[in-house]
Scaffold this motif. Structure first.
Motif, PDB file in Angstrom:
ATOM      1  N   LYS A  78      11.259   9.739  -3.589  1.00  0.00           N
ATOM      2  CA  LYS A  78      11.635   9.085  -2.148  1.00  0.00           C
ATOM      3  C   LYS A  78      10.723   7.672  -1.191  1.00  0.00           C
ATOM      4  N   ILE A  79      10.786   6.696  -2.337  1.00  0.00           N
ATOM      5  CA  ILE A  79      10.042   5.792  -0.694  1.00  0.00           C
ATOM      6  C   ILE A  79      10.882   5.603   0.238  1.00  0.00           C
ATOM      7  N   THR A  80       9.814   4.407   0.637  1.00  0.00           N
ATOM      8  CA  THR A  80      10.553   4.586   1.962  1.00  0.00           C
ATOM      9  C   THR A  80      10.027   3.315   2.972  1.00  0.00           C
ATOM     10  N   LEU A  94       3.636  11.774  10.946  1.00  0.00           N
ATOM     11  CA  LEU A  94       4.716  11.028  11.682  1.00  0.00           C
ATOM     12  C   LEU A  94       5.272   9.633  10.526  1.00  0.00           C
ATOM     13  N   PHE A  95       4.354  10.433   8.952  1.00  0.00           N
ATOM     14  CA  PHE A  95       5.355   9.505   7.876  1.00  0.00           C
ATOM     15  C   PHE A  95       6.105   9.961   7.196  1.00  0.00           C
ATOM     16  N   GLU A  96       6.058  11.755   7.674  1.00  0.00           N
ATOM     17  CA  GLU A  96       6.676  12.577   6.345  1.00  0.00           C
ATOM     18  C   GLU A  96       8.259  12.502   7.385  1.00  0.00           C
ATOM     19  N   VAL A 141       0.787  -1.128  -0.008  1.00  0.00           N
ATOM     20  CA  VAL A 141      -0.335   0.081  -0.115  1.00  0.00           C
ATOM     21  C   VAL A 141       1.102   1.024   0.254  1.00  0.00           C
ATOM     22  N   LEU A 142       0.167   1.826  -1.031  1.00  0.00           N
ATOM     23  CA  LEU A 142       1.282   3.473  -1.263  1.00  0.00           C
ATOM     24  C   LEU A 142       0.940   4.770  -0.563  1.00  0.00           C
ATOM     25  N   VAL A 143       1.299   5.361   0.293  1.00  0.00           N
ATOM     26  CA  VAL A 143       1.041   7.028   0.909  1.00  0.00           C
ATOM     27  C   VAL A 143       1.646   8.060   0.811  1.00  0.00           C
ATOM     28  N   GLY A 144       0.986   8.939   0.612  1.00  0.00           N
ATOM     29  CA  GLY A 144       1.908  10.015   0.694  1.00  0.00           C
ATOM     30  C   GLY A 144       1.105  11.323   0.006  1.00  0.00           C
ATOM     31  N   ALA A 145       1.263  12.520   0.195  1.00  0.00           N
ATOM     32  CA  ALA A 145       0.281  13.905  -0.556  1.00  0.00           C
ATOM     33  C   ALA A 145       0.086  13.711  -2.267  1.00  0.00           C
ATOM     34  N   ASN A 146      -0.110  13.860  -2.629  1.00  0.00           N
ATOM     35  CA  ASN A 146      -1.076  14.306  -3.695  1.00  0.00           C
ATOM     36  C   ASN A 146       0.437  14.763  -4.734  1.00  0.00           C
ATOM     37  N   ARG A 174       7.421  10.762  -0.851  1.00  0.00           N
ATOM     38  CA  ARG A 174       7.792  12.165  -0.230  1.00  0.00           C
ATOM     39  C   ARG A 174       8.469  13.011  -1.904  1.00  0.00           C
ATOM     40  N   LYS A 175       8.149  14.372  -1.545  1.00  0.00           N
ATOM     41  CA  LYS A 175       9.699  14.495  -2.591  1.00  0.00           C
ATOM     42  C   LYS A 175      10.090  15.016  -2.016  1.00  0.00           C
ATOM     43  N   GLU A 176      11.979  14.630  -2.887  1.00  0.00           N
ATOM     44  CA  GLU A 176      13.132  15.896  -2.421  1.00  0.00           C
ATOM     45  C   GLU A 176      13.720  15.769  -4.011  1.00  0.00           C
TER      46      GLU A 176
END
Length: 394
Positions: free
Chosen positions: A361-363, A389-391, A27-32, A354-356
């Motif tokens: 980048k995927i963790t 807290l995932f950020e 399952v993938l989570v992250g901001a738009n 998240r973006k860097e």
């Protein structure tokens, strides 16, 4: 079949991104805008490249410059996938490499395409298929693992064009076992793009065994399972009663003019009513249950934001259905924003995007000591996600 790792280079937001130790339910989570849809598009791209060719698959996405990472349009696009696949009666960890670049004429070409896996417990992986610019070879006697390298039969060939996948042409022939198995695997991927509005209308009488990506053939598939797999259909109805309180009957019904409609019976009403009068959430849950109880499950299923149009209380139940599907053999990739859905997951099943510096980048969530500690103390993943807290995971 299980995909264990994916590395993607120079594909939109994926400048150099890798998912490792991928579980059966991922399952993938992250901001738009962090790339969840991009990963699903990589799956669709491989499937399009197989059914058409690489040039058309890239054109469908706006061309090479649009598909490559911002500021790197002259560099190759590269996709490397490791997966477990049964070949000649044995499960092998296979690596597939696809590198695409622009030719001298400005058109996309397949710079390199390789299928490789180890013949034994030791040593480097052996290339059972290796093509560059439309020319290369594939091994025709892969079952002869005990023979020395020089005893393996290399059949050299040239493809009709340098943007055609070698696994597309050679995979049609059983003698190319790795290519044939890989082609069959991709052909049977299901990347869902379900639309409730398309699943509602009644259909002319017809035949369909599997739910389409957009779900417009839902009545036909329901009818197929109803007529040919009664035990499975009863299980679907049982799940509907459990998952959607009030629903007691779901049945495909043929009208006098030959159309198929879905009729639902709610305990609050004396007579059943047709699908267009049922809530979006009820239709969508029924469609997912049809998909997840397919008599011949897909080797890989990808679903974006299944929580849309569903009541929050149904999401833990839906997560349970997806996990059951994955346990039975079909790997599942899901993107989600829902804390309720995440609360039903294991931390090891969640990846955070998240973006860097403008790229993704995927963790893996379970790699975070902080999240693991909080989860072990009783904090559910959805609550941790909701608190932000995932950020910033490293």
């Amino acid at each position: 079949m299980q995909i264990e790792s994916i590395q993607i280079k120079n594909y939109r937001l994926f400048r150099d991104t890798k998912l490792e130790r991928i579980p059966k339910l991922c399952v993938l989570v992250g901001a738009n805008g962090t790339g969840k849809s991009t990963l699903f598009d990589v799956f669709s791209f491989l499937k399009d490249s197989l059914s058409m060719n690489v040039g058309k698959a890239i054109s469908k996405r706006g061309g090479y410059k649009e598909l490559s990472s911002r500021g790197h349009s002259t560099e190759p696009i590269e996709i490397t996938m490791q997966f477990r696949l049964e070949i000649t009666g044995k499960e092998r960890l296979v690596t597939y490499l696809l590198r695409i670049s622009l030719g001298t004429n400005g058109k996309p070409i397949i710079e390199r395409e390789v299928l490789r896996y180890k013949r034994g417990s030791y040593g480097a992986p052996f290339h059972f298929l290796d093509f560059s610019n439309g020319k290369g070879y594939a091994i025709t006697n892969e079952e002869d693992f005990s023979k020395p390298d020089e005893a393996l039969n290399k059949e050299y060939s040239e493809l009709d064009a340098p943007d055609i996948l070698a696994v597309k042409g050679l995979g049609q022939f059983e003698k190319f076992k790795a290519a044939s198995a890989f082609r069959l695997m991709i052909e049977n991927w299901h990347i869902s793009d379900f639309h409730v509005t398309e699943a509602r209308p009644s259909q002319e009488e017809g035949y369909a065994e599997h739910l389409s990506s957009r779900g417009e053939n839902l009545p036909l598939v329901a009818n197929y399972i109803f007529e040919n797999h009664s035990k499975i259909f009863k299980r679907i109805i049982k799940s509907m009663k459990k998952r959607v309180p009030g629903v007691s009957v779901v049945e495909p019904k043929q009208t006098e003019d030959g159309r198929l409609v879905l009729r639902f019976q709610d305990g609050s009403f004396k007579d059943p009513f047709i699908a267009r009068h049922v809530s979006d959430g009820t239709i969508k849950m029924f469609a997912y249950l049809i998909l997840l109880n397919d008599p011949n499950p897909y080797p890989m299923l990808a679903v974006e934001e299944p929580e849309n149009q569903l009541y929050p209380e149904l999401l833990p139940e839906l997560a349970e259905e997806f996990r059951d599907y994955a346990t039975r053999g079909g790997q599942v990739f899901i993107s989600s924003h829902s804390p309720d859905f995440l609360n039903a997951l294991l931390l090891s099943e969640i990846y955070c995007l998240r973006k860097e510096n403008g790229f993704t980048k995927i963790t893996k969530a379970s790699d975070s000591e902080t999240l693991t500690s909080l989860n072990n103390e009783g904090d559910l993943p959805g609550y941790l996600w909701k608190q932000g807290l995932f950020e910033g995971l490293n």
